[in-house]
Design an enzyme around this catalytic site. Sequence first.
Site, mmCIF file in Angstrom:
data_model
loop_
_atom_site.group_PDB
_atom_site.id
_atom_site.type_symbol
_atom_site.label_atom_id
_atom_site.label_comp_id
_atom_site.label_asym_id
_atom_site.label_seq_id
_atom_site.Cartn_x
_atom_site.Cartn_y
_atom_site.Cartn_z
ATOM 1 N N SER A 91 0.732 -1.135 0.148
ATOM 2 C CA SER A 91 0.097 0.060 -0.012
ATOM 3 C C SER A 91 0.800 1.249 -0.073
ATOM 4 O O SER A 91 0.282 2.333 -0.712
ATOM 5 C CB SER A 91 -0.992 -0.087 1.325
ATOM 6 O OG SER A 91 -0.376 -0.081 2.317
ATOM 7 N N THR A 193 -4.135 4.314 1.798
ATOM 8 C CA THR A 193 -3.121 5.395 2.330
ATOM 9 C C THR A 193 -2.764 5.108 4.078
ATOM 10 O O THR A 193 -3.577 4.759 4.553
ATOM 11 C CB THR A 193 -3.621 6.830 2.138
ATOM 12 O OG1 THR A 193 -3.916 6.915 0.867
ATOM 13 C CG2 THR A 193 -2.744 7.953 2.775
ATOM 14 N N THR A 211 1.623 7.416 0.694
ATOM 15 C CA THR A 211 0.802 6.428 -0.268
ATOM 16 C C THR A 211 1.767 6.110 -1.555
ATOM 17 O O THR A 211 2.424 6.888 -1.930
ATOM 18 C CB THR A 211 -0.672 6.874 -0.514
ATOM 19 O OG1 THR A 211 -1.256 5.904 -1.224
ATOM 20 C CG2 THR A 211 -0.442 8.272 -1.322
ATOM 21 N N ARG A 221 -0.401 10.083 -12.282
ATOM 22 C CA ARG A 221 -1.645 10.520 -11.536
ATOM 23 C C ARG A 221 -1.153 10.961 -10.081
ATOM 24 O O ARG A 221 -0.424 10.133 -9.675
ATOM 25 C CB ARG A 221 -2.717 9.446 -11.479
ATOM 26 C CG ARG A 221 -3.758 9.526 -10.745
ATOM 27 C CD ARG A 221 -3.793 9.160 -9.102
ATOM 28 N NE ARG A 221 -4.998 9.177 -8.532
ATOM 29 C CZ ARG A 221 -5.073 8.888 -7.117
ATOM 30 N NH1 ARG A 221 -3.887 8.616 -6.438
ATOM 31 N NH2 ARG A 221 -6.183 9.151 -6.696
ATOM 32 N N VAL A 222 -1.639 11.871 -9.393
ATOM 33 C CA VAL A 222 -1.495 12.284 -8.283
ATOM 34 C C VAL A 222 -2.912 12.473 -7.455
ATOM 35 O O VAL A 222 -3.776 13.095 -8.072
ATOM 36 C CB VAL A 222 -0.709 13.514 -8.001
ATOM 37 C CG1 VAL A 222 -0.586 13.976 -6.547
ATOM 38 C CG2 VAL A 222 0.767 13.261 -8.727
ATOM 39 N N GLY A 223 -2.977 11.922 -6.328
ATOM 40 C CA GLY A 223 -4.264 11.992 -5.673
ATOM 41 C C GLY A 223 -4.141 12.991 -4.552
ATOM 42 O O GLY A 223 -3.459 13.942 -4.472
ATOM 43 N N ASP A 224 -4.911 13.015 -3.474
ATOM 44 C CA ASP A 224 -5.093 13.696 -2.428
ATOM 45 C C ASP A 224 -3.958 13.873 -1.239
ATOM 46 O O ASP A 224 -3.368 14.818 -0.675
ATOM 47 C CB ASP A 224 -6.446 13.838 -1.439
ATOM 48 C CG ASP A 224 -6.447 12.675 -0.618
ATOM 49 O OD1 ASP A 224 -6.303 11.395 -1.449
ATOM 50 O OD2 ASP A 224 -6.430 12.554 0.415
ATOM 51 N N THR A 244 -8.314 9.425 3.520
ATOM 52 C CA THR A 244 -7.976 8.275 2.659
ATOM 53 C C THR A 244 -8.972 7.754 1.946
ATOM 54 O O THR A 244 -10.331 8.284 2.005
ATOM 55 C CB THR A 244 -7.366 7.097 3.655
ATOM 56 O OG1 THR A 244 -7.058 6.010 2.853
ATOM 57 C CG2 THR A 244 -8.950 6.634 4.482
ATOM 58 N N GLY A 245 -8.787 7.093 0.931
ATOM 59 C CA GLY A 245 -9.937 6.849 -0.128
ATOM 60 C C GLY A 245 -9.629 7.546 -1.330
ATOM 61 O O GLY A 245 -8.441 7.722 -1.950
ATOM 62 N N GLY A 247 -8.859 9.761 -3.842
ATOM 63 C CA GLY A 247 -8.199 11.157 -3.644
ATOM 64 C C GLY A 247 -8.914 12.219 -4.532
ATOM 65 O O GLY A 247 -8.864 13.231 -4.174
#
Length: 337
Positions: A91, A193, A211, A221-224, A244-245, A247
């Site tokens: 993860s 995360t 994460t 790709r970049v999340g939160d 988390t989740g 993003g």
Amino acid sequence: MKRRKFIKKASLSGAGIALGHTLMSCNENAENKLVTPVTTSTTSSLPLVIATWHVENATAKAMEVLQAGGSSLDAVEQGCRVEEANEKGQSVGKGGLPDRDGKVTLDACIMDKHGNCGSVVFLKDIKHAVSVARKVMENTPHVILAGDGAKQFAISEGFEPENLLTEASKEAWEEWNLKSEYKPIINIENHDTIGMLAIDKNGDISGACTTSGLAYKMSGRVGDSPIIGSGLFVDNEIGACVATGLGEEVVKTVGSFLVVELMRQGRTPQQACEEAIGRIVNKPNSNYKDFQVGYIAVNKKGETGSYSIHQWFSMTKFQDGKNEQIQSDFFNKTKAT
């Protein structure tokens, strides 16, 4: 339930979420603050550590740092490093599931009691992304470093590059690749995360988030998680939150900042997490049934809260000698379908 199943569609049942609390009024005198910061007189004993998911080894390490007199900043960094080195977790850090091209890329951020912060995005070949983020915060004039620049900086700071793709993660990617659809479809992606918040013996709060992002994500790709205010936010006068989740949905509502601001307005951590989830699910045309978001939060008094859209989200909490997993309440537990 394994963490990797977090964003899979959950079964739905029940009725409504309690939202909407009266905002605290503002004194007309401009010299007065909108809200008096939460005082340090505790309702809960310190030190305290909370983290997303079932990560007792990570929270144990963070508490070890705190009990030895370390700062909350040291605690969240060292705690997150435990999971970054956990190859079996798939993860974060080494062993994280790769993107669609078979490359492991990491995102992380960290924030201290003064509001200083550092972040890395699309980092390759460096296991301890959270520590690189701290170096960005402390040793550069910047907040975010990305890609090859982040890797070059890490190496200049003494981090050793290594192959982060383990055999187990490579085999999982190869299996996915047989039938993959190369477009962002949520139901073929998995994510999790580790986000951690700590309050030390001085009552100071810090947070960190790290994460490997969505498994089999599009390259780049970049999340939160590395975005201050979305994946993590700390206000040492009020409290802190980590997300988390999925993003993309957290970014759209600047979720962690929102939770902290709701606490500033007088919400408890639990109320703030619930209202922030409500901002997502109550948006017009929200497809929240198909994705997951969860928040954990703590205020200056050491009160905690956690909440998610669907079930199976949990928080690990270490306080008063107890290191335990707490199952979070969730929106669809009471939401009519």
